[in-house]
Design a protein around this motif. Structure first.
Motif, short mmCIF file in Angstrom:
data_model
loop_
_atom_site.label_atom_id
_atom_site.label_comp_id
_atom_site.label_asym_id
_atom_site.label_seq_id
_atom_site.Cartn_x
_atom_site.Cartn_y
_atom_site.Cartn_z
N GLY A 27 0.84 -1.20 0.00
CA GLY A 27 0.00 0.00 0.00
C GLY A 27 0.86 1.24 0.00
O GLY A 27 1.71 1.43 -0.86
N THR A 28 0.70 2.11 1.00
CA THR A 28 1.50 3.34 1.07
C THR A 28 2.77 3.16 1.90
O THR A 28 3.51 4.11 2.09
CB THR A 28 0.67 4.50 1.65
OG1 THR A 28 0.16 4.11 2.93
CG2 THR A 28 -0.48 4.87 0.72
N GLY A 29 3.00 1.95 2.40
CA GLY A 29 4.29 1.64 3.02
C GLY A 29 4.38 1.73 4.53
O GLY A 29 5.48 1.70 5.07
N GLY A 30 3.27 1.82 5.22
CA GLY A 30 3.31 1.99 6.68
C GLY A 30 4.13 0.94 7.41
O GLY A 30 4.93 1.27 8.30
N ILE A 31 3.96 -0.32 7.05
CA ILE A 31 4.67 -1.40 7.74
C ILE A 31 6.16 -1.34 7.43
O ILE A 31 7.00 -1.42 8.34
CB ILE A 31 4.07 -2.77 7.37
CG1 ILE A 31 2.65 -2.89 7.94
CG2 ILE A 31 4.96 -3.91 7.87
CD1 ILE A 31 1.87 -4.10 7.45
N ASP A 48 -0.74 -2.28 -7.39
CA ASP A 48 -1.10 -0.97 -7.91
C ASP A 48 0.15 -0.09 -8.06
O ASP A 48 0.78 0.26 -7.07
CB ASP A 48 -2.10 -0.31 -6.95
CG ASP A 48 -2.65 1.01 -7.45
OD1 ASP A 48 -2.04 1.62 -8.36
OD2 ASP A 48 -3.68 1.45 -6.92
N PRO A 49 0.51 0.29 -9.29
CA PRO A 49 1.71 1.10 -9.49
C PRO A 49 1.68 2.44 -8.76
O PRO A 49 2.71 2.96 -8.35
CB PRO A 49 1.80 1.30 -11.00
CG PRO A 49 0.67 0.57 -11.61
CD PRO A 49 -0.14 -0.05 -10.55
N LYS A 50 0.49 3.01 -8.56
CA LYS A 50 0.38 4.27 -7.82
C LYS A 50 0.79 4.09 -6.36
O LYS A 50 1.41 4.97 -5.75
CB LYS A 50 -1.04 4.82 -7.89
CG LYS A 50 -1.42 5.31 -9.27
CD LYS A 50 -2.85 5.82 -9.28
CE LYS A 50 -3.25 6.22 -10.69
NZ LYS A 50 -4.65 6.63 -10.77
N MET A 51 0.46 2.94 -5.78
CA MET A 51 0.85 2.65 -4.40
C MET A 51 2.37 2.50 -4.30
O MET A 51 2.98 2.93 -3.33
CB MET A 51 0.17 1.38 -3.89
CG MET A 51 -1.33 1.51 -3.71
SD MET A 51 -1.78 2.64 -2.39
CE MET A 51 -2.38 4.03 -3.33
N VAL A 52 2.97 1.89 -5.31
CA VAL A 52 4.43 1.73 -5.33
C VAL A 52 5.11 3.09 -5.34
O VAL A 52 6.04 3.34 -4.56
CB VAL A 52 4.86 0.87 -6.54
CG1 VAL A 52 6.37 0.89 -6.72
CG2 VAL A 52 4.34 -0.56 -6.40
N ILE A 53 4.63 3.98 -6.17
CA ILE A 53 5.21 5.34 -6.24
C ILE A 53 5.04 6.04 -4.89
O ILE A 53 5.97 6.65 -4.37
CB ILE A 53 4.55 6.15 -7.38
CG1 ILE A 53 4.96 5.57 -8.73
CG2 ILE A 53 4.92 7.63 -7.29
CD1 ILE A 53 4.13 6.08 -9.90
N GLY A 54 3.85 5.93 -4.30
CA GLY A 54 3.60 6.55 -3.00
C GLY A 54 4.48 5.99 -1.91
O GLY A 54 4.99 6.72 -1.06
N GLU A 68 13.66 -1.89 -1.24
CA GLU A 68 13.35 -2.32 -2.60
C GLU A 68 11.83 -2.36 -2.68
O GLU A 68 11.19 -3.07 -1.92
CB GLU A 68 13.95 -3.69 -2.87
CG GLU A 68 13.69 -4.20 -4.26
CD GLU A 68 14.30 -5.58 -4.52
OE1 GLU A 68 14.10 -6.08 -5.63
OE2 GLU A 68 14.92 -6.15 -3.61
N VAL A 69 11.26 -1.58 -3.56
CA VAL A 69 9.81 -1.53 -3.73
C VAL A 69 9.50 -1.65 -5.21
O VAL A 69 10.10 -0.94 -6.02
CB VAL A 69 9.23 -0.20 -3.16
CG1 VAL A 69 7.72 -0.15 -3.37
CG2 VAL A 69 9.58 -0.04 -1.69
N PHE A 70 8.58 -2.54 -5.55
CA PHE A 70 8.24 -2.71 -6.95
C PHE A 70 6.82 -3.23 -7.11
O PHE A 70 6.23 -3.78 -6.18
CB PHE A 70 9.25 -3.64 -7.66
CG PHE A 70 9.41 -4.99 -7.02
CD1 PHE A 70 8.69 -6.08 -7.46
CD2 PHE A 70 10.32 -5.17 -5.97
CE1 PHE A 70 8.85 -7.33 -6.88
CE2 PHE A 70 10.49 -6.42 -5.39
CZ PHE A 70 9.75 -7.49 -5.85
N GLN A 71 6.29 -3.04 -8.32
CA GLN A 71 4.95 -3.48 -8.65
C GLN A 71 4.98 -4.98 -8.91
O GLN A 71 5.82 -5.48 -9.67
CB GLN A 71 4.44 -2.72 -9.88
CG GLN A 71 2.97 -2.89 -10.17
CD GLN A 71 2.67 -4.08 -11.07
OE1 GLN A 71 3.48 -4.47 -11.89
NE2 GLN A 71 1.51 -4.66 -10.90
N ALA A 72 4.08 -5.71 -8.24
CA ALA A 72 4.00 -7.16 -8.44
C ALA A 72 2.68 -7.68 -7.91
O ALA A 72 2.07 -7.08 -7.02
CB ALA A 72 5.15 -7.86 -7.72
N ASP A 73 2.27 -8.80 -8.45
CA ASP A 73 1.10 -9.53 -7.95
C ASP A 73 1.61 -10.50 -6.89
O ASP A 73 2.42 -11.39 -7.19
CB ASP A 73 0.46 -10.28 -9.12
CG ASP A 73 -0.82 -11.00 -8.74
OD1 ASP A 73 -1.00 -11.33 -7.55
OD2 ASP A 73 -1.63 -11.25 -9.65
#
Length: 119
Positions: A27-31, A48-54, A68-73
C-alpha cells in the motif's frame, strides 16, 4: 493503518537491524516504514503502481535508504533471496479497487510471519 499498529506488527516478526522484512501488499508503506526506522532492509510490493510510487516517496521522506519496492502480484511473487520476516495487511475488499474473493466482514486479516532457525 496507524503507525503504532504497524510497529507492533514489525515487532512481532522479531526482525533485527539489517534483517530483511517483506510486505507483499505494501500500500502506502506503513509497515515497511516502521521496519526501516528500526534498521531493517525492507521489501515492499503492491499490484497498484500508484501505491508503489507513493511508498517510495514515503520511504524517502522518512529518510529510509535500504529498500526495494516494486509493482508485483503477490500471488506470483518470486524473490531471488530469502526474507527474515513478513508482515502485511492484505486487501480485504473494502477500500481496494480490485475485486477480491474474500468474505468482507468487520475483522481485518493481518499476517505476521517470523523465520525460524532450524536446530
Amino acid at each position: 493503518m496507524s503507525p503504532k499498529l504497524a510497529r507492533c506488527m514489525v515487532n512481532l516478526t522479531r526482525i533485527k537491524n539489517s534483517d530483511r522484512l517483506l510486505d507483499p501488499f505494501c500500500g502506502t508503506g506503513g509497515i515497511i516504514i516502521e521496519a526501516g526506522i528500526i534498521g531493517a532492509r525492507v521489501v515492499g510490493t503492491d499490484i497498484d503502481p500508484k501505491m508503489v510510487i507513493g511508498t517510495i516517496e514515503n520511504l524517502q521522506h522518512c529518510d529510509i535508504k535500504d529498500y526495494e519496492v516494486f509493482q508485483a502480484d503477490a500471488r506470483k511473487l518470486k524473490l531471488p533471496y530469502e526474507v527474515d520476516g513478513v508482515a502485511t495487511d492484505p486487501p480485504y475488499g473494502i477500500q481496494h479497487p480490485l475485486k477480491v474473493r474474500t468474505a468482507v466482514n468487520s475483522t481485518r486479516s493481518i499476517i505476521i510471519i517470523r523465520k525460524f532457525n532450524k536446530r
